[in-house]
Design an enzyme around this catalytic site. Structure first.
Site, short mmCIF file in Angstrom:
data_model
loop_
_atom_site.label_atom_id
_atom_site.label_comp_id
_atom_site.label_asym_id
_atom_site.label_seq_id
_atom_site.Cartn_x
_atom_site.Cartn_y
_atom_site.Cartn_z
N LYS A 36 -8.46 -2.95 -11.04
CA LYS A 36 -7.61 -1.74 -11.04
C LYS A 36 -6.76 -1.64 -12.30
CE LYS A 36 -3.73 -3.78 -8.56
NZ LYS A 36 -3.26 -4.25 -7.27
N ARG A 131 7.02 -6.94 0.73
CA ARG A 131 6.20 -5.76 0.51
C ARG A 131 5.42 -5.58 1.80
NH1 ARG A 131 2.20 -4.71 -4.59
NH2 ARG A 131 0.61 -5.27 -3.05
#
Ligand SMILES: *Cc1c(COP(=O)(O)O)cnc(C)c1O
Length: 356
Positions: A36, A131
């Site tokens: 990515k 997270r």
């Protein structure tokens, strides 16, 4: 040639993929490669495949589609929690997804059943980075609920550290994850295939021999793309750091006072800059800025060049030590860090070229 340029050294990326695969493979850890940082550039994806990577993950569905379009036949993993509005696409583009929301897994199950397939879910556990992930005390309950959804198989447990809270992956954290896996197996009465211990921030501890047996997957982007681990950004032994370079053209060279002149307020980015008075210095301006690549993450490849600052379209360099060897039209080269690579890859203004 139009500048700026992001140059990709595919041989070095392939080498890193192979090296990481062997290194972690010898510890029983399978790699899910993550491209990515390059917008899943097809050349980079193919280099990873040539390096022997047979599972590829991405946070974006468009990138997973690009990976599929490369002809990749292996496992595709969605790394970001699926958005409820695009569930059928998730089912179409990924075999596995990382999840923490039971509601989302219900939706995945419905869509998978409608498509006549089984979708694999990895339950994410928040081991402290704050997270994504369920808290450890909720993991067994949530995992059990997810595993009972029609069309879903609970394929594994996973965690992600060092992303928001900067929590360093340690043996203790990995043992916690393994504990959760064991409790889940007891409850479910079937084995859970995958324990996905994290990302490139886990490479250092794995190399130190601190990865407990049983953690059998890592999702690796930076380690392959830049040849560095992600806690101290140290080079991984045997890996190349010569994978990506950024080039920009010089559009102004002049000797200027290093101090601004006038009343100082905020600059274009809401920061009140503090300059250091070094007297008059020779400076170059390159035609590259925040719209192209994160300037804080660009390291000049030439000794004697320092980054002074950047705005949207201009990178200001101190080239005092270079004498008159740099002039308007010179091309300067930089090594991007992960953030700069990501931005250069996603910027439409940066040309992507393959190193021959
Ligand atoms: C991006 C990402 C990774 C890969 O991170 P690197 O530090 O580049 O190895 C791993 N897991 C998740 C969930 C991600 O979003």
């Amino acid at each position: 040639m139009d500048f700026p340029i992001l140059e990709m050294n595919l041989g070095a990326i392939e080498h890193n993929a192979r090296t990481m695969r062997q290194l972690l493979g010898s510890m029983g850890i399978k790699i899910t490669g993550v491209a990515k940082g390059t917008l899943a550039n097809p050349n980079v994806v193919k280099a990873m495949i040539l390096g022997g990577i047979d599972s590829l993950g991405d946070s974006r569905l468009d990138n997973l589609a690009a990976i599929r379009a490369c002809g990749f036949k292996g496992e595709r993993v969605l790394l970001r929690s699926p958005s409820p509005s695009v569930i059928p696409k998730v089912i179409e583009l990924s075999h596995v997804s990382l999840n923490s929301s039971p509601k989302t897994v219900e939706l995945l199950g419905k869509a998978a059943t409608a498509a006549g397939i089984i979708h694999k879910v990895i339950l994410m556990v928040d081991l402290g980075d704050r997270r994504e992930g369920v808290l450890p005390e909720d993991a067994v309950r949530v995992g059990k609920a997810m595993s009972s959804v029609k069309g879903i198989i609970l394929h594994g447990v996973g965690t992600n550290l060092a992303c928001l809270g900067g929590v360093i992956p340690t043996e203790k954290k990995m043992l916690e994850l393994l504990d959760i896996k064991q409790s889940l197996e007891k409850e479910l009465r079937y084995p859970i295939d995958v324990v996905s211990g994290g990302n490139s921030a886990n490479i250092g501890m794995a190399m130190e021999g601190e990865m407990p047996k049983g953690v059998n997957n890592l999702r690796i982007g930076e380690g392959i793309l830049l040849g560095t681990e992600a806690v101290k950004r140290e080079p991984i032994s045997g890996c190349s750091q010569d994978t990506f370079k950024v080039a920009a053209e010089v559009v102004e060279v002049s000797v200027k006072p290093s101090m601004p002149s006038g009343d100082i307020g905020q600059n274009a980015f809401g920061v009140v800059p503090k300059a250091v008075d070094r007297g008059p210095r020779r400076r170059a301006i390159c035609a590259i800025g925040r719209q192209d690549a994160d300037p804080e993450g660009l390291t000049p490849l030439d000794d004697g060049i320092e980054v002074v600052g950047a705005s949207s379209d201009h990178l200001i360099l101190d080239i005092e030590d270079k004498g008159d060897r740099i002039s308007v039209g010179s091309v300067l080269w930089f090594r991007p860090n992960y953030s700069s690579l990501l931005q250069a890859s996603t910027s439409p203004f940066v040309q992507k070229v393959v190193k021959r």
